[in-house]
Motif scaffolding. Structure first.
Motif, short mmCIF file in Angstrom:
data_model
loop_
_atom_site.label_atom_id
_atom_site.label_comp_id
_atom_site.label_asym_id
_atom_site.label_seq_id
_atom_site.Cartn_x
_atom_site.Cartn_y
_atom_site.Cartn_z
N ALA A 70 0.85 -1.19 0.00
CA ALA A 70 0.00 0.00 0.00
C ALA A 70 0.88 1.24 0.00
N LEU A 71 0.51 2.20 -0.82
CA LEU A 71 1.20 3.48 -0.84
C LEU A 71 0.62 4.37 0.25
N THR A 72 1.46 5.18 0.84
CA THR A 72 0.99 6.16 1.81
C THR A 72 1.28 7.56 1.28
N ARG A 73 0.67 8.55 1.88
CA ARG A 73 0.97 9.95 1.54
C ARG A 73 2.22 10.43 2.26
N VAL A 74 2.85 9.55 3.01
CA VAL A 74 4.06 9.89 3.75
C VAL A 74 5.24 9.78 2.79
N ALA A 75 5.85 10.91 2.50
CA ALA A 75 6.87 10.97 1.46
C ALA A 75 8.28 10.97 2.02
N CYS A 76 9.19 10.50 1.22
CA CYS A 76 10.62 10.62 1.50
C CYS A 76 10.92 12.09 1.76
N ARG A 77 11.82 12.32 2.66
CA ARG A 77 12.16 13.70 3.03
C ARG A 77 12.74 14.52 1.88
N LEU A 78 13.18 13.85 0.81
CA LEU A 78 13.75 14.58 -0.32
C LEU A 78 12.73 14.93 -1.40
N LEU A 79 11.52 14.42 -1.29
CA LEU A 79 10.51 14.69 -2.32
C LEU A 79 9.97 16.10 -2.19
N ASP A 80 9.99 16.82 -3.28
CA ASP A 80 9.34 18.13 -3.35
C ASP A 80 7.99 17.88 -4.01
N ASP A 81 6.92 17.89 -3.22
CA ASP A 81 5.63 17.51 -3.81
C ASP A 81 4.98 18.63 -4.61
N SER A 82 5.62 19.78 -4.69
CA SER A 82 5.08 20.83 -5.56
C SER A 82 5.36 20.52 -7.03
N ASP A 83 6.41 19.74 -7.27
CA ASP A 83 6.71 19.33 -8.65
C ASP A 83 6.94 17.82 -8.78
N CYS A 84 6.76 17.10 -7.67
CA CYS A 84 6.87 15.63 -7.65
C CYS A 84 8.25 15.13 -8.08
N ARG A 85 9.26 15.85 -7.66
CA ARG A 85 10.64 15.48 -8.00
C ARG A 85 11.47 15.37 -6.74
N CYS A 86 12.49 14.56 -6.80
CA CYS A 86 13.46 14.48 -5.73
C CYS A 86 14.28 15.77 -5.75
N ALA A 87 14.33 16.43 -4.62
CA ALA A 87 15.05 17.70 -4.54
C ALA A 87 16.56 17.53 -4.67
N GLN A 88 17.04 16.30 -4.48
CA GLN A 88 18.48 16.03 -4.55
C GLN A 88 18.76 14.78 -5.40
N TYR A 89 18.05 14.64 -6.51
CA TYR A 89 18.10 13.40 -7.30
C TYR A 89 19.52 12.92 -7.58
N ASP A 90 20.37 13.79 -8.07
CA ASP A 90 21.72 13.37 -8.46
C ASP A 90 22.59 12.92 -7.29
N ILE A 91 22.32 13.43 -6.10
CA ILE A 91 23.14 13.07 -4.93
C ILE A 91 22.28 12.45 -3.81
N ARG A 92 21.14 11.90 -4.17
CA ARG A 92 20.20 11.38 -3.17
C ARG A 92 20.79 10.29 -2.29
N HIS A 93 21.72 9.53 -2.81
CA HIS A 93 22.31 8.44 -2.01
C HIS A 93 23.18 8.94 -0.87
N GLN A 94 23.60 10.19 -0.95
CA GLN A 94 24.33 10.78 0.18
C GLN A 94 23.41 10.96 1.38
N PHE A 95 22.13 11.15 1.10
CA PHE A 95 21.13 11.38 2.15
C PHE A 95 20.33 10.12 2.46
N ILE A 96 20.01 9.36 1.42
CA ILE A 96 19.19 8.15 1.54
C ILE A 96 19.95 7.00 0.87
N PRO A 97 20.89 6.39 1.57
CA PRO A 97 21.70 5.33 0.94
C PRO A 97 20.87 4.17 0.40
#
Length: 157
Positions: free
Chosen positions: A53-80
Motif C-alpha cells: 500500500a502506498l501512503t501519503r508519507v513521502a521521502c524527506r527529499l521529495l518536493d511535492d510541488s513538482d513531484c521530483r526528488c530535490a536532490q536526485y543526483d546526490i540522493r544516495h548521500q542522504f538516503i543510501p
C-alpha cells in the motif's frame, strides 16, 4: 506549459513499444519516468499477503510541488537505501512500484496511459490526470511510522 525536467527531446516515437527494456538507452530509460512522485512515497507491505500500500508519507527529499526528488543526483548521500531502478533489477522491485508506473506497466507487458508525458507531450498531463502526488504528501519527519496506516492512498486497479 512547464519545462519538462526529464530530457525527452530527440527520442524515437513510441520507442518503448519497439525495444525491450534491457535494450533502452539511459536517456530512454529515464524518459519512462512519468514524474508522478509515487515511487518516493513510503509504502507498507502486508507480510502475509505481500500486498503493498502506498501512503501519503513521502521521502524527506521529495518536493511535492513538482513531484521530483530535490536532490536526485546526490540522493544516495542522504538516503543510501534509495533504489536505482534498472532493467536488471526491475523484476525484484516492480511489485512495490505504483500500479500506474511506466516501468511496472512495461514490465507487466501493459501499455502506457494516455496521460504519460511521452504520449501527451507535456509533463503536466500526469498532474492534470490526478495520478501524481502533487501537493498531497506529508513528510516522513512529521508522521511516526506507527501512524503511516492512517495515510494509505488508494491506487487505481
Amino acid at each position: 506549459m512547464s519545462k519538462d525536467p526529464i530530457e525527452r527531446q530527440g527520442l524515437k516515437p513510441r520507442f518503448w513499444e519497439k525495444k525491450p527494456l534491457n535494450k533502452l538507452t539511459q536517456k530512454e530509460w529515464e524518459a519512462l519516468c512519468d514524474g508522478c512522485g509515487k515511487c518516493c512515497l513510503n509504502k507498507l507491505e502486508d507480510e502475509g499477503s505481500g500486498h503493498v500500500a502506498l501512503t501519503r508519507v513521502a521521502c524527506r527529499l521529495l518536493d511535492d510541488s513538482d513531484c521530483r526528488c530535490a536532490q536526485y543526483d546526490i540522493r544516495h548521500q542522504f538516503i543510501p537505501e534509495c533504489i536505482v531502478l534498472t532493467p536488471d533489477n526491475l523484476d525484484t522491485h516492480a511489485y512495490w512500484m505504483p500500479k500506474t508506473c511506466a516501468y511496472r506497466l512495461l514490465w507487466e507487458k501493459k501499455p502506457l496511459y494516455d496521460w504519460h508525458p511521452l504520449i501527451s507531450g507535456t509533463p503536466e498531463s500526469v498532474h492534470d490526470a490526478g495520478v501524481s502526488v502533487k501537493d498531497m504528501t506529508v513528510s516522513e519527519f512529521e508522521i511516526p511510522i506507527e501512524e503511516w496506516e492512517d495515510y494509505i492512498i488508494e491506487e487505481p486497479s
